[in-house]
Design a protein around this motif. Sequence first.
Motif, PDB file in Angstrom:
ATOM      1  N   LEU A   1       0.800  -1.055  -0.049  1.00 40.05           N
ATOM      2  CA  LEU A   1       0.012  -0.173  -0.044  1.00 40.05           C
ATOM      3  C   LEU A   1       0.753   1.479  -0.054  1.00 40.05           C
ATOM      4  CD1 LEU A   1      -2.837  -0.807   2.592  1.00 40.05           C
ATOM      5  CD2 LEU A   1      -3.018  -1.069   0.104  1.00 40.05           C
ATOM      6  N   ARG A   2       0.645   1.829  -0.833  1.00 45.29           N
ATOM      7  CA  ARG A   2       1.212   3.442  -0.753  1.00 45.29           C
ATOM      8  C   ARG A   2       0.280   4.512  -0.368  1.00 45.29           C
ATOM      9  NH1 ARG A   2       1.914   7.558  -5.333  1.00 45.29           N
ATOM     10  NH2 ARG A   2       3.721   9.168  -4.733  1.00 45.29           N
ATOM     11  N   VAL A   3       0.563   5.213   0.919  1.00 49.25           N
ATOM     12  CA  VAL A   3      -0.265   6.030   1.360  1.00 49.25           C
ATOM     13  C   VAL A   3      -0.053   7.345   1.216  1.00 49.25           C
ATOM     14  CG1 VAL A   3      -1.334   6.425   3.662  1.00 49.25           C
ATOM     15  CG2 VAL A   3      -0.690   4.134   3.279  1.00 49.25           C
ATOM     16  N   LEU A   4      -1.001   8.131   0.903  1.00 50.98           N
ATOM     17  CA  LEU A   4      -0.878   9.476   0.738  1.00 50.98           C
ATOM     18  C   LEU A   4      -2.073  10.393   1.554  1.00 50.98           C
ATOM     19  CD1 LEU A   4      -0.419   9.772  -3.192  1.00 50.98           C
ATOM     20  CD2 LEU A   4       1.207   9.840  -1.679  1.00 50.98           C
TER      21      LEU A   4
ATOM     22  N   ALA B   1     -12.021  27.681 -11.232  1.00 50.14           N
ATOM     23  CA  ALA B   1     -12.152  26.502 -10.741  1.00 50.14           C
ATOM     24  C   ALA B   1     -11.725  25.255 -11.473  1.00 50.14           C
ATOM     25  CB  ALA B   1     -13.316  26.350  -9.706  1.00 50.14           C
ATOM     26  N   ALA B   2     -12.320  25.235 -12.841  1.00 49.01           N
ATOM     27  CA  ALA B   2     -12.040  24.041 -13.736  1.00 49.01           C
ATOM     28  C   ALA B   2     -10.856  23.947 -14.176  1.00 49.01           C
ATOM     29  CB  ALA B   2     -13.013  24.423 -14.830  1.00 49.01           C
ATOM     30  N   ARG B   3      -9.912  25.149 -14.100  1.00 44.15           N
ATOM     31  CA  ARG B   3      -8.585  24.849 -14.434  1.00 44.15           C
ATOM     32  C   ARG B   3      -7.893  24.342 -13.461  1.00 44.15           C
ATOM     33  NH1 ARG B   3      -6.497  30.737 -15.381  1.00 44.15           N
ATOM     34  NH2 ARG B   3      -4.606  29.332 -16.048  1.00 44.15           N
ATOM     35  N   VAL B   4      -8.164  24.554 -12.157  1.00 43.92           N
ATOM     36  CA  VAL B   4      -7.518  24.158 -10.925  1.00 43.92           C
ATOM     37  C   VAL B   4      -7.785  22.905 -10.928  1.00 43.92           C
ATOM     38  CG1 VAL B   4      -7.225  24.361  -8.672  1.00 43.92           C
ATOM     39  CG2 VAL B   4      -7.598  26.216  -9.829  1.00 43.92           C
ATOM     40  N   ALA B   5      -8.864  22.023 -11.172  1.00 49.91           N
ATOM     41  CA  ALA B   5      -9.246  20.851 -11.247  1.00 49.91           C
ATOM     42  C   ALA B   5      -8.486  20.009 -12.349  1.00 49.91           C
ATOM     43  CB  ALA B   5     -10.604  20.734 -11.272  1.00 49.91           C
ATOM     44  N   ALA B   6      -8.559  20.609 -13.341  1.00 53.16           N
ATOM     45  CA  ALA B   6      -7.910  20.130 -14.282  1.00 53.16           C
ATOM     46  C   ALA B   6      -6.273  19.841 -14.302  1.00 53.16           C
ATOM     47  CB  ALA B   6      -7.800  20.949 -15.919  1.00 53.16           C
ATOM     48  N   LEU B   7      -5.599  20.825 -13.514  1.00 58.55           N
ATOM     49  CA  LEU B   7      -4.277  20.509 -13.209  1.00 58.55           C
ATOM     50  C   LEU B   7      -4.137  19.265 -12.433  1.00 58.55           C
ATOM     51  CD1 LEU B   7      -2.699  23.970 -13.192  1.00 58.55           C
ATOM     52  CD2 LEU B   7      -2.380  22.301 -14.969  1.00 58.55           C
ATOM     53  N   THR B   8      -5.063  19.227 -11.258  1.00 56.09           N
ATOM     54  CA  THR B   8      -5.015  18.198 -10.101  1.00 56.09           C
ATOM     55  C   THR B   8      -5.149  16.753 -11.284  1.00 56.09           C
ATOM     56  OG1 THR B   8      -5.984  19.764  -8.771  1.00 56.09           O
ATOM     57  CG2 THR B   8      -6.233  17.384  -8.081  1.00 56.09           C
ATOM     58  N   CYS B   9      -5.883  16.727 -11.915  1.00 57.45           N
ATOM     59  CA  CYS B   9      -6.185  15.478 -12.602  1.00 57.45           C
ATOM     60  C   CYS B   9      -5.062  15.240 -13.473  1.00 57.45           C
ATOM     61  CB  CYS B   9      -7.465  15.474 -13.679  1.00 57.45           C
ATOM     62  SG  CYS B   9      -9.120  15.389 -12.760  1.00 57.45           S
ATOM     63  N   SER B  10      -4.161  15.922 -13.989  1.00 55.34           N
ATOM     64  CA  SER B  10      -2.934  15.693 -14.653  1.00 55.34           C
ATOM     65  C   SER B  10      -1.833  14.907 -13.979  1.00 55.34           C
ATOM     66  CB  SER B  10      -2.503  17.033 -15.439  1.00 55.34           C
ATOM     67  OG  SER B  10      -1.868  17.847 -14.482  1.00 55.34           O
ATOM     68  N   VAL B  11      -1.676  14.815 -12.683  1.00 55.03           N
ATOM     69  CA  VAL B  11      -0.860  14.317 -11.832  1.00 55.03           C
ATOM     70  C   VAL B  11      -1.405  13.367 -10.877  1.00 55.03           C
ATOM     71  CG1 VAL B  11       0.623  16.536 -11.879  1.00 55.03           C
ATOM     72  CG2 VAL B  11      -1.204  16.077 -10.139  1.00 55.03           C
ATOM     73  N   PRO B  12      -0.834  12.436 -10.446  1.00 57.44           N
ATOM     74  CA  PRO B  12      -0.977  11.288  -9.559  1.00 57.44           C
ATOM     75  C   PRO B  12      -1.504  11.814  -8.225  1.00 57.44           C
ATOM     76  CG  PRO B  12       0.854  10.688 -10.600  1.00 57.44           C
ATOM     77  CD  PRO B  12       0.849  11.887 -10.960  1.00 57.44           C
ATOM     78  N   GLY B  13      -2.935  11.325  -7.672  1.00 59.50           N
ATOM     79  CA  GLY B  13      -3.216  11.575  -6.432  1.00 59.50           C
ATOM     80  C   GLY B  13      -3.743  13.002  -6.079  1.00 59.50           C
TER      81      GLY B  13
ATOM     82  N   VAL C   1      -4.720  11.697 -15.584  1.00 58.53           N
ATOM     83  CA  VAL C   1      -3.857  10.654 -15.004  1.00 58.53           C
ATOM     84  C   VAL C   1      -4.821   9.797 -13.961  1.00 58.53           C
ATOM     85  CG1 VAL C   1      -1.922  10.265 -13.281  1.00 58.53           C
ATOM     86  CG2 VAL C   1      -1.735  11.753 -15.171  1.00 58.53           C
ATOM     87  N   ASP C   2      -5.405  10.530 -13.160  1.00 51.41           N
ATOM     88  CA  ASP C   2      -6.555  10.135 -12.163  1.00 51.41           C
ATOM     89  C   ASP C   2      -7.328  11.205 -11.712  1.00 51.41           C
ATOM     90  OD1 ASP C   2      -5.545  11.091  -9.714  1.00 51.41           O
ATOM     91  OD2 ASP C   2      -3.964   9.495  -9.853  1.00 51.41           O
TER      92      ASP C   2
END
Length: 325
Positions: free
Chosen positions: A29-32, A290-302, A248-249
């Motif tokens: 398990l990798r825990v974040l 807000a959509a731009r902030v969310a998009a950048l979050t989706c472009s990296v893991p976790g 990514v997720d």
Amino acid sequence: MSPIQVAVLGECVADAFPSGSPELGELALRVLPGGGPANTAVALARLGSPTRFVGRISRDVFGALFHGRFHASGVDVTGCVSAAEPSTLAVATLDGAGQAGYSFHAEGTADWQWTAAELTPDRLGAAACVHTGSLALVRSPGGERIEELLATVRDRMTVSIDPNVRAGLVDPAVYLRRMPRWCALADVVKLSDDDLRHLDSGRSLEEACDAWHAAGVRLAVVTRGAQGAVVSVDGARVRVPAPSIEVVDTVGAGDSFTAGLLHHLGEHGLLGGRLGALDLDRAVEAAAFAARVAALTCSVPGADPPWARELAAAEPVRAPARVAR
């Protein structure tokens, strides 16, 4: 730190991502550090909003992980309680599209055990806005005490709620039963389309938004993944598109959206009351940000929301399109 702009009240969750081969008798398990409210607080602070997180953080090893993340992101934790109970653990699985599902280990954990003596208005400080939601708002005994606190402070703070329905742990009927109360307390309600299916399966998005407005909500936002978001102010609605990205997720995307929305409203002096100066155009600008902030979050893991400097380098979202009534 500057005066607190947003106080975020809720849970921290240790998000565990499995790897290995169960059929071979081994699983790692990798825990974040995660948890919807904690993610929102981190994203707000990274965007530049002075942010306080208010939660019960365990003294276990996961609690140390949460504190490290808050410290590195510039989140004020002076409103937190150091708790003897263990941290909440969520084991995440990702499908082929990067969508996360969770199994929770949450019985008797620190996040929900608020006492009346602990959860007092002074923990929020002089924030302009208080944001809450997710499991902390529906797990007892803390959920009821959070509602009581919101009723106490809403005369001086903008109230934001994200139900963030966790149907695998809490019966959606609990959310449905409490939703009218939350709408009577909240100025901002943000939901995902998945939340909407659980809470208002018999109504259209437009009908649901109108019901929330009638209960007292000024700004309602429904996020729809790659289809963007629908923004509704007093019944006038606009569709805001999502930026085109390689996903990514989606872990933490909704929390980052909420942070971007509140950050933009705060930057334009709209937080601190009943959003009396908010109009549809300003709400759309906040949702596009807000959509731009969310998009950048989706472009990296976790759940790793962007910093302001990273957002400044990103492509802006295209203009929103009007939604026919």
